[in-house]
Design a protein around this motif. Structure first.
Motif, PDB file in Angstrom:
ATOM      1  N   GLU A   1     -26.919  21.005  -7.715  1.00 26.15           N
ATOM      2  CA  GLU A   1     -26.671  20.315  -8.592  1.00 26.15           C
ATOM      3  C   GLU A   1     -27.082  19.010  -8.453  1.00 26.15           C
ATOM      4  OE1 GLU A   1     -24.065  23.154 -11.700  1.00 26.15           O
ATOM      5  OE2 GLU A   1     -22.933  21.081 -10.665  1.00 26.15           O
ATOM      6  N   LEU A   2     -26.505  18.099  -7.810  1.00 22.82           N
ATOM      7  CA  LEU A   2     -26.545  17.122  -7.653  1.00 22.82           C
ATOM      8  C   LEU A   2     -28.817  16.625  -6.777  1.00 22.82           C
ATOM      9  CD1 LEU A   2     -25.796  13.834  -8.562  1.00 22.82           C
ATOM     10  CD2 LEU A   2     -24.967  13.599  -5.933  1.00 22.82           C
ATOM     11  N   THR A   3     -28.276  17.643  -6.180  1.00 20.57           N
ATOM     12  CA  THR A   3     -30.055  17.508  -5.156  1.00 20.57           C
ATOM     13  C   THR A   3     -31.271  17.678  -6.812  1.00 20.57           C
ATOM     14  OG1 THR A   3     -28.550  17.824  -3.198  1.00 20.57           O
ATOM     15  CG2 THR A   3     -31.386  18.448  -3.627  1.00 20.57           C
ATOM     16  N   GLY A   4     -30.542  18.181  -7.094  1.00 24.28           N
ATOM     17  CA  GLY A   4     -32.056  18.717  -8.032  1.00 24.28           C
ATOM     18  C   GLY A   4     -32.262  17.506  -9.208  1.00 24.28           C
ATOM     19  N   LEU A   5     -30.733  17.021  -9.601  1.00 25.56           N
ATOM     20  CA  LEU A   5     -31.216  16.216  -9.763  1.00 25.56           C
ATOM     21  C   LEU A   5     -31.974  14.913 -10.130  1.00 25.56           C
ATOM     22  CD1 LEU A   5     -30.612  15.392 -13.803  1.00 25.56           C
ATOM     23  CD2 LEU A   5     -28.314  14.483 -12.406  1.00 25.56           C
ATOM     24  N   LEU A   6     -31.418  14.670  -8.768  1.00 23.15           N
ATOM     25  CA  LEU A   6     -31.770  13.227  -7.790  1.00 23.15           C
ATOM     26  C   LEU A   6     -33.747  13.836  -7.334  1.00 23.15           C
ATOM     27  CD1 LEU A   6     -28.927  12.084  -5.765  1.00 23.15           C
ATOM     28  CD2 LEU A   6     -29.509  11.353  -8.117  1.00 23.15           C
ATOM     29  N   ALA A   7     -33.960  14.745  -7.432  1.00 25.75           N
ATOM     30  CA  ALA A   7     -35.542  14.863  -7.150  1.00 25.75           C
ATOM     31  C   ALA A   7     -35.854  14.960  -8.037  1.00 25.75           C
ATOM     32  CB  ALA A   7     -35.196  15.937  -6.722  1.00 25.75           C
TER      33      ALA A   7
ATOM     34  N   LEU B   1     -33.168  15.786   1.489  1.00 26.07           N
ATOM     35  CA  LEU B   1     -31.464  14.889   0.260  1.00 26.07           C
ATOM     36  C   LEU B   1     -30.664  16.029   0.786  1.00 26.07           C
ATOM     37  CD1 LEU B   1     -30.180  13.397  -1.601  1.00 26.07           C
ATOM     38  CD2 LEU B   1     -31.704  14.824  -3.109  1.00 26.07           C
ATOM     39  N   THR B   2     -30.214  17.576   0.716  1.00 25.42           N
ATOM     40  CA  THR B   2     -29.498  17.936   1.752  1.00 25.42           C
ATOM     41  C   THR B   2     -28.474  18.010   2.385  1.00 25.42           C
ATOM     42  OG1 THR B   2     -30.290  20.353  -0.335  1.00 25.42           O
ATOM     43  CG2 THR B   2     -29.294  20.704   0.781  1.00 25.42           C
ATOM     44  N   ASP B   3     -29.857  17.601   3.468  1.00 29.63           N
ATOM     45  CA  ASP B   3     -29.251  17.223   4.453  1.00 29.63           C
ATOM     46  C   ASP B   3     -28.150  16.035   4.857  1.00 29.63           C
ATOM     47  OD1 ASP B   3     -30.286  19.397   5.993  1.00 29.63           O
ATOM     48  OD2 ASP B   3     -31.647  18.391   6.353  1.00 29.63           O
ATOM     49  N   GLU B   4     -28.850  14.976   3.703  1.00 25.71           N
ATOM     50  CA  GLU B   4     -27.891  13.816   4.134  1.00 25.71           C
ATOM     51  C   GLU B   4     -26.738  13.624   3.126  1.00 25.71           C
ATOM     52  OE1 GLU B   4     -30.339   9.865   2.704  1.00 25.71           O
ATOM     53  OE2 GLU B   4     -32.060  11.647   2.677  1.00 25.71           O
ATOM     54  N   LEU B   5     -26.482  15.051   2.530  1.00 23.05           N
ATOM     55  CA  LEU B   5     -25.193  14.915   1.870  1.00 23.05           C
ATOM     56  C   LEU B   5     -24.323  16.234   2.025  1.00 23.05           C
ATOM     57  CD1 LEU B   5     -26.414  15.592  -2.229  1.00 23.05           C
ATOM     58  CD2 LEU B   5     -25.316  14.041  -1.739  1.00 23.05           C
ATOM     59  N   GLU B   6     -24.553  16.698   3.206  1.00 23.22           N
ATOM     60  CA  GLU B   6     -24.365  17.783   3.980  1.00 23.22           C
ATOM     61  C   GLU B   6     -24.028  16.699   5.280  1.00 23.22           C
ATOM     62  OE1 GLU B   6     -22.609  20.147   4.313  1.00 23.22           O
ATOM     63  OE2 GLU B   6     -23.904  21.127   2.380  1.00 23.22           O
TER      64      GLU B   6
ATOM     65  N   ALA C   1     -18.742   4.562  -0.821  1.00 24.30           N
ATOM     66  CA  ALA C   1     -19.578   3.439  -1.261  1.00 24.30           C
ATOM     67  C   ALA C   1     -21.099   3.379  -0.926  1.00 24.30           C
ATOM     68  CB  ALA C   1     -18.932   2.288  -0.980  1.00 24.30           C
ATOM     69  N   GLY C   2     -21.157   4.445  -0.030  1.00 25.95           N
ATOM     70  CA  GLY C   2     -23.346   4.699   0.178  1.00 25.95           C
ATOM     71  C   GLY C   2     -24.125   5.005  -1.208  1.00 25.95           C
ATOM     72  N   TRP C   3     -23.176   6.080  -0.299  1.00 24.91           N
ATOM     73  CA  TRP C   3     -23.643   6.579  -2.411  1.00 24.91           C
ATOM     74  C   TRP C   3     -23.622   6.670  -3.564  1.00 24.91           C
ATOM     75  CZ3 TRP C   3     -27.253  10.735  -1.869  1.00 24.91           C
ATOM     76  CH2 TRP C   3     -27.560  11.098  -0.957  1.00 24.91           C
TER      77      TRP C   3
END
Length: 111
Positions: free
Chosen positions: A31-37, A49-54, A77-79
Motif C-alpha cells: 500500500e505504501l509503495t503504491g502511494l509513494l509511486a 522501492l519494494t526492495d528498499e522497504l524489505e 528515522a531514515g524513513w
C-alpha cells in the motif's frame, strides 16, 4: 516544513515499522509503495522501492531482535526523513497518506 507534515511523516514511519513486526507487513508495504509511486516527483521504480522497504524491514527486525533499539530507531528515522522530503516535494501526498494511516488504524482495531 509545516509541523503537521513533519508529524505525519513521523507517524507514518512509526506505523510502518510497527507493521514490520506483524503479518500485516506485506500488505502495508504494498500500500505504501503504491502511494509513494503515485506521488513521487519524477516517478519511482516500484520494484526498487519494494526492495528498499524489505531491506529496511530486515535491518529493523535484526536490530529489534538483537535488543538494539538505537539501530532500530535509526532505520525508522531514515524513513521518517524520506517521507518528510516527499511531503515537502509533493504536498498532495498528505491527504492520501492520512487516509492510508486511518485504514491501518481501522485494521488494527479488528485485531
Amino acid at each position: 516544513m509545516d509541523a503537521h507534515l513533519a508529524a505525519l511523516a513521523a507517524t507514518a514511519a512509526q506505523q510502518l515499522f510497527i507493521r514490520a513486526r506483524t503479518d500485516r507487513w506485506h500488505r502495508s508495504r504494498d500500500e505504501l509503495t503504491g502511494l509513494l509511486a503515485r506521488f513521487s516527483p519524477g516517478g519511482v521504480d516500484r520494484e526498487a522501492l519494494t526492495d528498499e522497504l524489505e531491506d529496511s524491514r530486515e535491518e529493523f527486525l535484526t536490530a529489534w531482535l538483537e535488543g538494539d533499539p538505537a539501530a532500530a530507531a535509526d532505520v525508522e528515522a531514515g524513513w521518517r526523513a524520506r517521507l518528510r522530503r516527499l511531503l515537502r516535494a509533493s504536498p498532495a501526498l498528505a491527504g492520501p497518506l492520512r487516509g492510508l494511516l486511518a485504514r491501518w488504524g481501522a485494521a488494527d482495531e479488528r485485531y
